[in-house]
Design an enzyme around this catalytic site. Structure first.
Site, PDB file in Angstrom:
ATOM      1  N   SER A 161       0.583  -0.966  -0.278  1.00  0.00           N
ATOM      2  CA  SER A 161       0.196   0.457  -0.070  1.00  0.00           C
ATOM      3  C   SER A 161       0.766   1.330  -0.146  1.00  0.00           C
ATOM      4  O   SER A 161       0.333   2.232  -0.902  1.00  0.00           O
ATOM      5  CB  SER A 161      -0.970   0.149   1.270  1.00  0.00           C
ATOM      6  OG  SER A 161      -0.788  -0.234   2.520  1.00  0.00           O
ATOM      7  N   ASP A 405      -2.368   5.797  11.802  1.00  0.00           N
ATOM      8  CA  ASP A 405      -2.104   5.295  11.128  1.00  0.00           C
ATOM      9  C   ASP A 405      -0.252   6.230  10.796  1.00  0.00           C
ATOM     10  O   ASP A 405      -0.615   7.302  10.609  1.00  0.00           O
ATOM     11  CB  ASP A 405      -2.809   5.633  10.236  1.00  0.00           C
ATOM     12  CG  ASP A 405      -2.210   4.873   9.042  1.00  0.00           C
ATOM     13  OD1 ASP A 405      -0.788   4.291   8.785  1.00  0.00           O
ATOM     14  OD2 ASP A 405      -2.805   4.353   7.613  1.00  0.00           O
ATOM     15  N   HIS A 408       1.146   4.886   7.122  1.00  0.00           N
ATOM     16  CA  HIS A 408       0.799   5.775   5.814  1.00  0.00           C
ATOM     17  C   HIS A 408       1.075   7.506   5.619  1.00  0.00           C
ATOM     18  O   HIS A 408       0.872   7.549   6.484  1.00  0.00           O
ATOM     19  CB  HIS A 408      -0.507   5.491   4.649  1.00  0.00           C
ATOM     20  CG  HIS A 408      -0.646   3.601   5.058  1.00  0.00           C
ATOM     21  ND1 HIS A 408      -0.694   3.156   5.586  1.00  0.00           N
ATOM     22  CD2 HIS A 408      -0.519   2.995   3.960  1.00  0.00           C
ATOM     23  CE1 HIS A 408      -1.696   1.936   5.113  1.00  0.00           C
ATOM     24  NE2 HIS A 408      -0.444   2.155   3.868  1.00  0.00           N
TER      25      HIS A 408
END
Length: 429
Positions: A161, A405, A408
């Protein structure tokens, strides 16, 4: 790292004999050796930061540039980076006049897990930073040049990702130069394709977090704690990568399951599966060698380019930068200022594997060493400002750091810089 002890010519032989025979000296040397083996990596982190971090991009030189001799001989090159310039060493400079490259709301292709402004992030400071290499400058990102270079070609990002975030970033950097109705994006399983119709060009992302076949290959449902990779399986995914003119690989985070990794020797369809455990480093080396073998078999070095993006740092432990225990990137709006900062998520042993494998290969591959420059950017993560796929509990809402998070990155943001570096290495190696 201390230099090796040298013996001067004038040293007395009798003294040397006594030293060799001394049980005290022998015990001391044995103890030092034991401690070095047990804590060697910590010593490197504490006492050898400059060697480990400052020279890592020199140590992991692009094999392509080192072996080609002339930068102009590389496909797509139109110039050359200034002699002696390491574009991965430098500093962040606040530049509100030229950053960000685009507005979040102007790029419809950003996934909701990366749209921090849409999800109520109160500041924009993370968008206003430009990477400034020491002693030289990065060329300006030129969308028209990139699109013309991609005319009739395919550029592909393969990995996890984080690589998908870099893929989305370059789409955002390019899409404003393409008229409405002449661009599209579609996803089918593991493959996402952005098409620039007037250029007959595609930029693609293929989900393969290990590059090899694994039990985490589903592009949507892949949160599996007991991860297994299949040895010798690069073509399971690799058959979908053929025909690419520019390849950008990454793989790191999914290998970090502990000190070992489960490797399947047979097939996932076997009734009785032959699974062995390798050290993370040996398993990762297996993956790197498989990637290079695939590139050697499928990429023409006279017409194509292959890039590998080094590990993307996370900021899940604020104690790494002197913060309070239990904290992380949540509510961090400034970057880390220590030029030698290296977080606990770093696996220097894995970085060494990359260096070893790349130094031995004959495959031209260019390393994008984004690790150190990204390590400072605790401020640039999506944190809590993203789409949450599951309803948050009362306990989570009471403690936002618990669901932040810190892996990311917001777009626009840091990953646009990664693509500026990619642009530089593609056109000005």
């Amino acid at each position: 790292m201390k230099p090796p002890i040298s013996i001067s010519p004038s040293s007395s032989p009798s003294v040397l004999r006594k030293a060799r025979l001394s049980p005290y000296l022998f015990t001391l040397l044995a103890f030092i050796l034991f401690v070095a083996v047990l804590y060697g990596e910590d010593f490197m982190c504490m006492f050898n930061q400059e060697l480990q971090l400052g020279s890592v991009s020199t140590w992991l030189l692009s094999t392509a540039e080192r072996k080609s001799g002339e930068a102009g001989s590389l496909p797509f090159a139109i110039g050359k980076t200034e002699e002696g310039c390491d574009i991965f060493r430098g500093r962040w400079v606040r530049d509100k006049s030229t950053r960000p490259h685009y507005e979040e709301s102007d790029c419809p292709y950003i996934q909701p897990q990366l749209t921090c402004q849409e999800h109520k992030r109160p500041d924009k400071e993370y968008q206003f930073w430009r990477w400034q290499p020491d002693g030289c400058n990065l060329p300006s990102f030129n969308a028209t040049l990139m699109l013309e270079t991609l005319r009739g070609k395919k550029m592909m990002f393969v990995g996890d990702s984080l690589n998908r975030g870099q893929f989305v970033s370059i789409v955002c950097l390019l899409q404003s130069a393409i008229p409405e109705g002449a661009k599209s994006m579609e996803t089918l399983g593991s493959l996402t394709v952005f098409t620039a119709k007037d250029y007959n060009a595609t930029i693609e992302f293929y989900w393969a977090p290990f590059l090899l076949e694994s039990n985490s290959d589903d592009a949507i449902v892949h949160r599996i704690s007991d991860r297994i990779v299949r040895k010798g399986s690069i073509n399971t995914h690799g058959k979908h990568w053929k025909g690419a003119d520019i390849m950008v690989f990454n793989t790191y985070l999914w290998w970090m399951t502990g000190q070992t990794m489960k490797v399947l020797k047979g097939s996932f369809d076997d009734e009785v599966k032959d699974v062995v455990e390798l050290s993370t480093e040996d398993a990762y080396r297996m993956g790197m060698n498989s990637m290079l073998r695939w590139a050697q078999m499928n990429m023409d070095p006279k017409k194509t380019r292959v890039f590998f993006v080094s590990m993307s740092p996370s900021h899940g432990k604020s104690i790494d930068w002197g913060g309070e225990p239990g904290g992380n990137c949540y509510n961090k709006t400034t970057m880390i200022k220590d030029p030698n900062y290296w977080g606990s998520d770093c696996r220097k042993s894995v970085m060494r594997v990359i260096g070893e494998v790349f130094s031995k290969t004959k495959v031209p591959i260019t390393l994008l060493n984004i690790t150190q420059l990204s390590s400072y950017r605790r401020d640039a993560h999506t944190s809590i400002y993203k789409k949450q796929w599951n309803p948050l509990t009362a306990e989570q809402l009471a403690n936002p750091a618990s669901y932040a998070d810190c892996v990311h990155w917001c777009l626009p943001g840091l990953q646009d810089t990664w693509n500026e570096l990619l642009f530089t290495k593609l056109f000005y190696p």
